[in-house]
Design an enzyme around this catalytic site. Structure first.
Site, PDB file in Angstrom:
ATOM      1  N   ASP A 127     -12.033   1.451  -2.669  1.00 16.06           N
ATOM      2  CA  ASP A 127     -10.803   1.905  -3.316  1.00 16.06           C
ATOM      3  C   ASP A 127      -9.890   2.666  -2.364  1.00 16.06           C
ATOM      4  OD1 ASP A 127      -9.162   2.222  -5.699  1.00 16.06           O
ATOM      5  OD2 ASP A 127      -9.741   4.333  -5.658  1.00 16.06           O
ATOM      6  N   ASP A 178       0.889  -1.164   0.000  1.00 14.53           N
ATOM      7  CA  ASP A 178       0.000   0.000   0.000  1.00 14.53           C
ATOM      8  C   ASP A 178       0.925   1.211   0.000  1.00 14.53           C
ATOM      9  OD1 ASP A 178      -1.670   2.145   0.530  1.00 14.53           O
ATOM     10  OD2 ASP A 178      -2.896   1.067   1.994  1.00 14.53           O
ATOM     11  N   HIS A 179       1.018   1.899  -1.136  1.00 15.55           N
ATOM     12  CA  HIS A 179       2.036   2.944  -1.263  1.00 15.55           C
ATOM     13  C   HIS A 179       1.882   4.056  -0.237  1.00 15.55           C
ATOM     14  CE1 HIS A 179      -1.221   4.829  -3.616  1.00 15.55           C
ATOM     15  NE2 HIS A 179      -0.659   5.972  -3.312  1.00 15.55           N
ATOM     16  N   HIS A 231      -6.246   2.654   2.437  1.00 13.54           N
ATOM     17  CA  HIS A 231      -5.501   3.852   2.826  1.00 13.54           C
ATOM     18  C   HIS A 231      -6.011   4.462   4.128  1.00 13.54           C
ATOM     19  CE1 HIS A 231      -3.692   3.425  -0.971  1.00 13.54           C
ATOM     20  NE2 HIS A 231      -4.428   4.237  -1.683  1.00 13.54           N
ATOM     21  N   GLU A 259      -9.146  14.121  -3.713  1.00 16.20           N
ATOM     22  CA  GLU A 259      -8.509  14.201  -5.025  1.00 16.20           C
ATOM     23  C   GLU A 259      -9.296  15.159  -5.897  1.00 16.20           C
ATOM     24  OE1 GLU A 259      -6.769  10.020  -6.239  1.00 16.20           O
ATOM     25  OE2 GLU A 259      -8.830   9.781  -5.552  1.00 16.20           O
ATOM     26  N   LYS A 318       4.919   6.688   2.422  1.00 20.01           N
ATOM     27  CA  LYS A 318       5.071   8.140   2.455  1.00 20.01           C
ATOM     28  C   LYS A 318       5.726   8.568   3.766  1.00 20.01           C
ATOM     29  CE  LYS A 318       1.213   9.142  -0.656  1.00 20.01           C
ATOM     30  NZ  LYS A 318       2.022   9.833  -1.677  1.00 20.01           N
TER      31      LYS A 318
END
Length: 520
Positions: free
Chosen positions: A266, A208-209, A271, A247, A213
């Site tokens: 999503d 999970d990018h 996240h 976003e 971070k």
């Protein structure tokens, strides 16, 4: 508006001797290995993986003997794949200009094998190529398999790896898979079973990018490395927590996928719930994989499930209509390419969660995530309670907001503290001001891309920032009942104009608790 008291760390010496930059280099280097990228000619590989690997090479963090083997259906040679990789790195690398010497050395370690995922013979051919590279590059059989492909391909790839004898033998064998990790609890368990038929759980890296971070990682450092914050990090002084994942873009050509997923699956399931877990977790015994992930799982299991009776007042689902975003007129969701004309898929989701434990009793966690909002921003807002007694009276403090800590995750990574200060004047007026910490200003270096950190961790064998199977299942247990109610149109889909902060129902969600959303 309150004043802003900027607190920054500016070096008085040249960047090369910046004392704050000391120790920023990551000296961890993994064992030599081969990294196979399935879907190497696709968007994820071109935009993220290849540029991240180049930047790791530029920082001298790739192990000796490391090589990339692209595997995809396209007809390519080693040279044409290297040309493709060079073009993608030039376009998407965070560090510019490109260091040609580093790039040439990296490209010389890039190879390509055409692979049709449905053909076992292609996987056997890939195995032969890897065996050759094992010998010439002295990597001792160590292999990373990265599935930069749609989730439906995972089972085929894993079974073919097993059939071709590529998942066993000397050295380590690790597999990396991208979210979504299933579409519900049942499919998540099925995916885990598929992966574990061939790979041990310790060798499965669910990426999970967001967890790569810097500010996400800094949540734990902020809490557990500073004695002034952890004592107030509980229900005694914290009023509420708000998590915003906004976003400005729409579905960006992903209508086929997004219309089946929606914002809840999503963004929120992975996240947002990962951010909740990091904010709310207890101090781990040590900063190592199992200790950290154990505490995250405890948080997810402590969140009170939203029952069928509560879903209408504790959740909001919305969908954007046409509107204006940053001065540009944009179409509504139902007018996007590959979206059903009468789609009921949500592009906005908001939840009110409660964590049923000692630390967080009576502290609501509000989550909102949406597309086509005024701007791109991800932040966590820790809202503190007001003082029990207003010593200075209502006139002096009418411009004073409650204290707050804001953890900004993107686009500008940093942390801000909101507190009250006296306005310079003859009288007594107190106004809210902000102290800011920003990575770029404090350390005078650009923060690395999330994939750089995560790929390096995988090479080293550190799964701390990757999602464990029980984490995935705990998150789906929370989401599935909400998803089921939403499929029955409860609560009804609320529309919001593109370029706004979501439907009015989202404001009512917090207003019923006498609170308001923070406007980033």
């Amino acid at each position: 508006m309150g004043g802003r008291a900027q607190v920054t760390a500016v070096a008085s010496t040249p960047v090369a001797t910046n004392p704050l930059a000391e120790g920023l280099h990551d000296y961890r280097v993994g064992e030599p290995c081969l990294m196979v990228i399935f879907g190497a000619t696709g968007d994820l590989s071109g935009r993220k993986l290849l540029p991240a690997l180049y930047n790791l090479a530029k920082q001298r963090l790739l192990p000796a003997g490391f090589a990339v083997v692209g595997a995809a259906i396209d007809d390519m040679t080693d040279d044409s794949f290297r040309k493709h990789a060079s073009e993608k790195i030039a376009e998407f690398s965070r560090t510019q200009p490109i260091d040609q010497r580093v790039l040439d050395a990296f490209l010389s370690a890039c190879f390509y094998v055409k692979v049709d995922f449905g053909k076992l013979d292609d996987f056997k051919g890939l195995q032969r190529r890897l065996s050759e590279l094992d010998t010439t590059r002295h990597v001792s059989g160590n292999r990373m398999f990265y599935c930069a492909t749609p989730p439906p391909t995972y089972e085929t790839i894993v079974e073919q790896l097993k059939a071709a004898g590529m998942a066993t033998g000397a050295g380590f064998h690790r597999i990396v898979v991208e979210k979504p990790f299933g579409s519900d609890l049942k499919s998540a368990r099925e995916l885990t079973a598929i992966l574990q038929r061939v790979f041990h759980e310790d060798s499965v890296y669910r990426i999970d990018h967001y967890l790569g971070k810097e500010t996400v990682q800094n949540i734990m450092a902020f809490r557990f490395a500073n004695s002034i914050f952890e004592p107030v990090w509980n229900t005694n002084l914290i009023d509420s927590v708000q998590i915003t994942v906004a976003e400005e873009i729409g579905v960006e050509g992903r209508g086929t996928y997004y219309d089946k997923a929606g914002a809840l699956r999503d963004i929120v399931q992975n996240h947002a719930l990962q951010l909740v877990a990091l904010v709310a977790m207890e101090p781990p015994l040590a900063f190592e994989a199992n200790s950290v992930r154990d505490e995250k799982v405890k948080v997810l299991r402590a969140i009170k499930p939203i029952t069928d009776e509560e879903v209408a007042r504790a959740t909001v689902r919305g969908q954007y209509t046409k509107g204006w975003v940053q001065g540009e007129q944009v179409p509504g969701y139902r007018d996007e390419k590959n979206v059903a004309p009468g789609s009921l898929t949500e592009t906005f989701a908001a939840l009110r969660l409660n964590i049923d434990n000692w630390r967080w009793a009576n502290v609501p966690f509000y989550i909102r995530a949406g597309k086509r909002m005024p701007k791109r921003i991800t932040e966590i807002r820790i809202q503190f309670k007001r003082p029990p007694h207003m010593t200075f009276g209502p006139d002096a403090t009418r411009e004073l907001d409650p204290n707050a800590i804001t953890l900004r995750i993107q686009p500008e990574e940093g942390i801000s503290l909101r507190f009250g200060a006296k306005v310079p004047s003859a009288g007594l007026r107190i106004r809210s001001v902000t102290m800011d910490f920003q990575y770029m200003t404090a350390f005078l270096v650009e923060t690395p891309e999330a994939y750089e950190r995560l790929l390096l961790d995988c090479m080293i064998g550190d799964p701390t920032l990757f999602t464990r199977a029980d984490e995935v299942e705990a998150a789906w247990r929370l989401i599935d009942p909400i998803e089921a109610a939403w499929r029955d149109d409860r609560p009804p889909l609320a529309m919001y104009a593109a370029g706004t902060w979501g439907p009015p129902a989202a404001d009512k969600l917090v207003q019923q608790d006498r609170r308001e959303w923070h406007r980033p």
